[in-house]
Design an enzyme around this catalytic site. Sequence first.
Site, PDB file in Angstrom:
ATOM      1  N   THR A  40       1.321   1.770  -2.261  1.00 38.55           N
ATOM      2  CA  THR A  40       0.187   0.849  -2.363  1.00 38.55           C
ATOM      3  C   THR A  40      -0.740   1.250  -3.506  1.00 38.55           C
ATOM      4  O   THR A  40      -0.609   2.334  -4.066  1.00 38.55           O
ATOM      5  CB  THR A  40      -0.622   0.870  -1.049  1.00 38.55           C
ATOM      6  OG1 THR A  40      -1.108   2.200  -0.827  1.00 38.55           O
ATOM      7  CG2 THR A  40       0.237   0.446   0.125  1.00 38.55           C
ATOM      8  N   ASP A  41      -1.670   0.344  -3.852  1.00 41.93           N
ATOM      9  CA  ASP A  41      -2.665   0.681  -4.868  1.00 41.93           C
ATOM     10  C   ASP A  41      -4.068   0.321  -4.372  1.00 41.93           C
ATOM     11  O   ASP A  41      -4.226  -0.167  -3.249  1.00 41.93           O
ATOM     12  CB  ASP A  41      -2.324   0.035  -6.217  1.00 41.93           C
ATOM     13  CG  ASP A  41      -2.504  -1.478  -6.234  1.00 41.93           C
ATOM     14  OD1 ASP A  41      -3.253  -2.024  -5.402  1.00 41.93           O
ATOM     15  OD2 ASP A  41      -1.906  -2.124  -7.110  1.00 41.93           O
ATOM     16  N   ALA A  42      -5.057   0.588  -5.221  1.00 43.03           N
ATOM     17  CA  ALA A  42      -6.448   0.415  -4.816  1.00 43.03           C
ATOM     18  C   ALA A  42      -6.802  -1.040  -4.535  1.00 43.03           C
ATOM     19  O   ALA A  42      -7.878  -1.322  -3.996  1.00 43.03           O
ATOM     20  CB  ALA A  42      -7.388   0.990  -5.880  1.00 43.03           C
TER      21      ALA A  42
END
Lengths: 135, 135, 135, 135
Positions: B15-17
């Site tokens: 996942t990312d921010a």
Amino acid sequence: MQTFSWSIRVYYEDTDAGGVVYHSKYMNFFERARTEWLRSRGFDQSALVEAYSVVFAVRRMTIEFIKPARLDDQLTVTVEPGRIGGARLQLRQTLERNSNAPQRQQLAAADVEVACLDARQFAPVRIPAAIKEKL
Amino acid sequence: MQTFSWSIRVYYEDTDAGGVVYHSKYMNFFERARTEWLRSRGFDQSALVEAYSVVFAVRRMTIEFIKPARLDDQLTVTVEPGRIGGARLQLRQTLERNSNAPQRQQLAAADVEVACLDARQFAPVRIPAAIKEKL
Amino acid sequence: MQTFSWSIRVYYEDTDAGGVVYHSKYMNFFERARTEWLRSRGFDQSALVEAYSVVFAVRRMTIEFIKPARLDDQLTVTVEPGRIGGARLQLRQTLERNSNAPQRQQLAAADVEVACLDARQFAPVRIPAAIKEKL
Amino acid sequence: MQTFSWSIRVYYEDTDAGGVVYHSKYMNFFERARTEWLRSRGFDQSALVEAYSVVFAVRRMTIEFIKPARLDDQLTVTVEPGRIGGARLQLRQTLERNSNAPQRQQLAAADVEVACLDARQFAPVRIPAAIKEKL
């Protein structure tokens, strides 16, 4: 020995759904700085494999995660060489966030033990003299 | 030819921010499914290098990102083989979220062109006959 | 509109056991260049979320993999903006290896369609006017 | 307390140009096993954020890299919970290669200190009682 510094920008790929840099990415950032430190001493890692048939591999690492880094942060990663043995190398590394504040904020720190390995068998070998004297 | 399916769980590392799966990770997920499809046909990729000195490499890929995948999602990735040429292979892949709903939700789809390459020179070579007949 | 260029070094983390850069890493490299292009226009992505509550997300991407990049390569990634619609943006990107040769070697190219999305719901929204005029 | 085990397959994305698993990927593998251990106790990490507004983050980690893992390896990662304090959790983890040999080969081991943090501020908070009693 002098401390080497390398600048790294945080991108989306480095972050996770917690909104901060994913913890294993610090190991990548530390490795980029070690690679650039070696390059500053005259050694590209791809050339080390071709010329000496050795790779430097992490044998043991302790990382302390102090504060999270975030998207778009500009970081400074340091490399401070410690004891250099026959086939091993001790390093101290830190990771700081650049800021306008008088002091940079330390986000992480690591003690790293790197082993010199044969590039094929991954068995420990002595650090080639030509490399050792430049480190 | 049959459609092959492979199940993948989303972890923090994916996942990312933005709170969703980072877009290039879909390429990794598609590759895991292709690897398992090859394995289901009897071919480990490491064995392909040793036995035939070939690697399968993506030559061209179109990905459509339809809806975001999120942390803890259980995904199903499919592989539907298309035309197999002398040195190339066309595949259609989809990525869906498993759910209790009657229909699975499609999150992404890809058209992939894979080339058979010499493992050393990365030059195109014919797909070995023993592999081709099992695909 | 002008073509924007960004320089990227290949590290061990970017490579795979085939001895070349892992294919999905090209998507990361393309994204770093888009991020720096936006920054050069005055927009940090973390600030976009805070100030406008929007994210730019890849909606569709076609990548052509021409030649492999390798460890220690110094790459140049370009961003050439194309059509800007109400909520979408077309970009052309290339990835080249720097060399002493008169011409740089093109390793990959991509056509990218980016959508402007609400940062919470990931639903398409119009590109804010203040951003659009600077792109 | 019992030792929890989780099985992981090595893909191309996990390897590097040295022909082995890239060292920071072991941290990802260890994290997948911790995530599945939590899930086996009834806690999805995405649900932890929503229900309790907490995240578990690595505060300190020592990893010993014993032997390299390689493409297509089937690995077993373990989680052995140690001391659980008010806001911290000690874990011992190992990573082994499955094989037909009578004993599995240990490739890496880690001592991990995990902190319970407020999901917004990343400040330490007490582990919620409902979670603590199930761990």
